[in-house]
Design an enzyme around this catalytic site. Sequence first.
Site, PDB file in Angstrom:
ATOM      1  N   ASN A 198     108.969  53.271  52.972  1.00  0.00           N
ATOM      2  CA  ASN A 198     110.311  52.776  53.154  1.00  0.00           C
ATOM      3  C   ASN A 198     110.878  52.906  54.677  1.00  0.00           C
ATOM      4  OD1 ASN A 198     112.634  51.422  51.720  1.00  0.00           O
ATOM      5  ND2 ASN A 198     113.550  53.437  52.539  1.00  0.00           N
ATOM      6  N   GLU A 252     109.163  47.640  54.469  1.00  0.00           N
ATOM      7  CA  GLU A 252     109.938  47.005  55.488  1.00  0.00           C
ATOM      8  C   GLU A 252     109.351  46.490  56.763  1.00  0.00           C
ATOM      9  OE1 GLU A 252     111.471  49.366  53.973  1.00  0.00           O
ATOM     10  OE2 GLU A 252     113.565  48.796  53.057  1.00  0.00           O
ATOM     11  N   ASP A 284     131.565  55.853  62.837  1.00  0.00           N
ATOM     12  CA  ASP A 284     130.651  55.337  62.227  1.00  0.00           C
ATOM     13  C   ASP A 284     130.967  53.681  62.393  1.00  0.00           C
ATOM     14  OD1 ASP A 284     128.486  53.897  60.756  1.00  0.00           O
ATOM     15  OD2 ASP A 284     128.177  55.790  60.222  1.00  0.00           O
TER      16      ASP A 284
HETATM   17  C1  LIG Z   1     121.886  51.503  62.835  1.00  0.00           C
HETATM   18  C2  LIG Z   1     122.239  51.471  61.318  1.00  0.00           C
HETATM   19  C3  LIG Z   1     122.742  52.850  60.840  1.00  0.00           C
HETATM   20  C4  LIG Z   1     122.794  53.130  59.597  1.00  0.00           C
HETATM   21  N1  LIG Z   1     123.048  54.509  59.358  1.00  0.00           N
HETATM   22  C5  LIG Z   1     122.762  54.788  57.770  1.00  0.00           C
HETATM   23  C6  LIG Z   1     123.231  56.188  57.444  1.00  0.00           C
HETATM   24  O1  LIG Z   1     123.692  57.068  58.095  1.00  0.00           O
HETATM   25  N2  LIG Z   1     122.917  56.461  56.194  1.00  0.00           N
HETATM   26  C7  LIG Z   1     122.523  55.508  55.195  1.00  0.00           C
HETATM   27  O2  LIG Z   1     122.328  55.907  54.296  1.00  0.00           O
HETATM   28  N3  LIG Z   1     122.391  54.308  55.616  1.00  0.00           N
HETATM   29  C8  LIG Z   1     122.611  53.778  56.852  1.00  0.00           C
HETATM   30  N4  LIG Z   1     122.506  52.537  57.280  1.00  0.00           N
HETATM   31  C9  LIG Z   1     121.946  51.746  56.040  1.00  0.00           C
HETATM   32  C10 LIG Z   1     120.690  51.594  55.636  1.00  0.00           C
HETATM   33  O3  LIG Z   1     119.742  51.997  56.539  1.00  0.00           O
HETATM   34  C11 LIG Z   1     120.476  50.130  55.309  1.00  0.00           C
HETATM   35  O4  LIG Z   1     121.268  49.692  54.444  1.00  0.00           O
HETATM   36  C12 LIG Z   1     119.132  50.017  54.808  1.00  0.00           C
HETATM   37  O5  LIG Z   1     118.846  48.654  54.626  1.00  0.00           O
HETATM   38  C13 LIG Z   1     118.858  50.619  53.040  1.00  0.00           C
HETATM   39  O6  LIG Z   1     117.422  50.668  52.942  1.00  0.00           O
HETATM   40  P1  LIG Z   1     117.099  50.408  51.675  1.00  0.00           P
HETATM   41  O7  LIG Z   1     117.048  48.840  51.157  1.00  0.00           O
HETATM   42  O8  LIG Z   1     115.736  50.682  51.976  1.00  0.00           O
HETATM   43  O9  LIG Z   1     117.690  51.573  50.735  1.00  0.00           O
HETATM   44  C14 LIG Z   1     122.311  52.234  58.617  1.00  0.00           C
HETATM   45  C15 LIG Z   1     121.986  50.989  58.866  1.00  0.00           C
HETATM   46  C16 LIG Z   1     121.916  50.672  60.275  1.00  0.00           C
HETATM   47  C17 LIG Z   1     121.398  49.235  60.618  1.00  0.00           C
END
Ligand SMILES: Cc1cc2nc3c(=O)[nH]c(=O)nc-3n(C[C@H](O)[C@H](O)[C@H](O)COP(=O)(O)O)c2cc1C
Length: 435
Positions: free
Chosen positions: A139, A199, A246
Amino acid sequence: MTLRTHLDKLEKHEKILKINQPISKDFEIAGVLKELEPRPIIFENVKESSFKVMGNLFCSKESFAEYFGITTKEIIPLLTYSINNRSEYEVVTNAPCQELIMDDPDLDQLPILMHCEKDGGNYISAGVFITSHPKYGQNADYHRSMQFSKTEMTVRIVRGRHFDTFLRDLGQVDVAICLGNAPNVLAAAATSVEIGVDELEIANAMEPLKVVKAKTVDVFVPAETEIVIEGTVYLDRTHAEGPFVDLTGTYDIIRDEPVFEVKAITHRKDAIWQALLPGALEHKLLMGMPREPTIFRKVNEVVKCLDVNINPGGCSWLHAIVQIDKQSKEDPKKAIQAAFDGHGSCKHVFIVDSDIDIYNPSEIEWAMATRFQGNKDLVIFDKAPGSSLDPSAEFNTKNTTRIGFDLTKPLGNTEHFDKAEFPKINLESFLSDSI
Ligand SMILES: Cc1cc2nc3c(=O)[nH]c(=O)nc-3n(C[C@H](O)[C@H](O)[C@H](O)COP(=O)(O)O)c2cc1C
């Protein structure tokens, strides 16, 4: 294209600013990035670190599209294609990201930025977390991480993320945090697809990707990445995380979050650290843009969807503007429900007709002013699950009120709703002897 060739191209066309003056990782770099946003910058001389820092690389859809040699209109199709046609990447054994291995891994050697005055510490904000689960495979996603010792950080893990599932299942997970990635990796890691999808295969469908096995953890990382921090996240070892500015541009609260402990740091010989200014345009682009294809797909299943824009004014997360080809009275309401299905954190959805420019906020407001009546064109879903980032959502549950706004004109005779055209004239003929 690689990120390095892209940087060379930007330099050749004088589109990237190189700052040679000594500058601090604490507040100064963040301040300059914000002041000069959206201009790409490389900081050559960071006071506290031997690594350079780059930032503001992909602040707009134009700069993202330019990397791939496509138009902004082609971004949703590219992301949709890549999600649907993900493909296996090439595994290599020699990679730039492992040219050097830090003898004694020490986070203080890295230019981890302090961004805003009341932040709880220095934060990694652009790190792509790659992890693995025996059942689901790899992931890739993002987790802001606050450094609190030479070898430890506390990691914000929103409940329900795939990373969260992995961690709760396994109790501890090995992780490679990759910094300095090309936009195919950056965008793919930001998509939310079903659990079990790697991904990096989406990234490979966007642009061929080479990966290498990390040195101390069992995951594959992009070979071209600038810096890789390898280690383990522990569910039961927690530490205060926050405050942190954020996506919404407001301070997120302090929470107890799992701890990451570093095992190894590998990097290119002349590695450049990737900064991502929280709540600024590049962060917004990476959050919102990968949700546009998922909304598009869901809406298109129920009505003809023409375009989707998740706009910076809505924090590129809480608002979506959806353009449809309305064929029946029910279409806008169907589209509202489908848009919320396509992006679970969205709070307000605006449905517009094809004559509205969805990239121009004034046009959305105009459609609301002239085509919308609150007593019949509003769809309200009370107590829906909202975004953890929304300061106005219910404090403990993060429940929110979702609202869909039908800003479309009625079907049939639309004479009173159409934009009036001014006469087309031959301007030259009137200006020829003007001074
Ligand atoms: C720049 C950026 C920062 C992010 N920061 C966080 C974070 O601090 N914690 C979190 O849980 N998700 C964060 N996210 C959101 C997840 O990484 C994102 O929604 C991801 O697609 C979820 O992945 P999954 O579908 O594998 O669960 C962030 C996304 C981006 C683009």
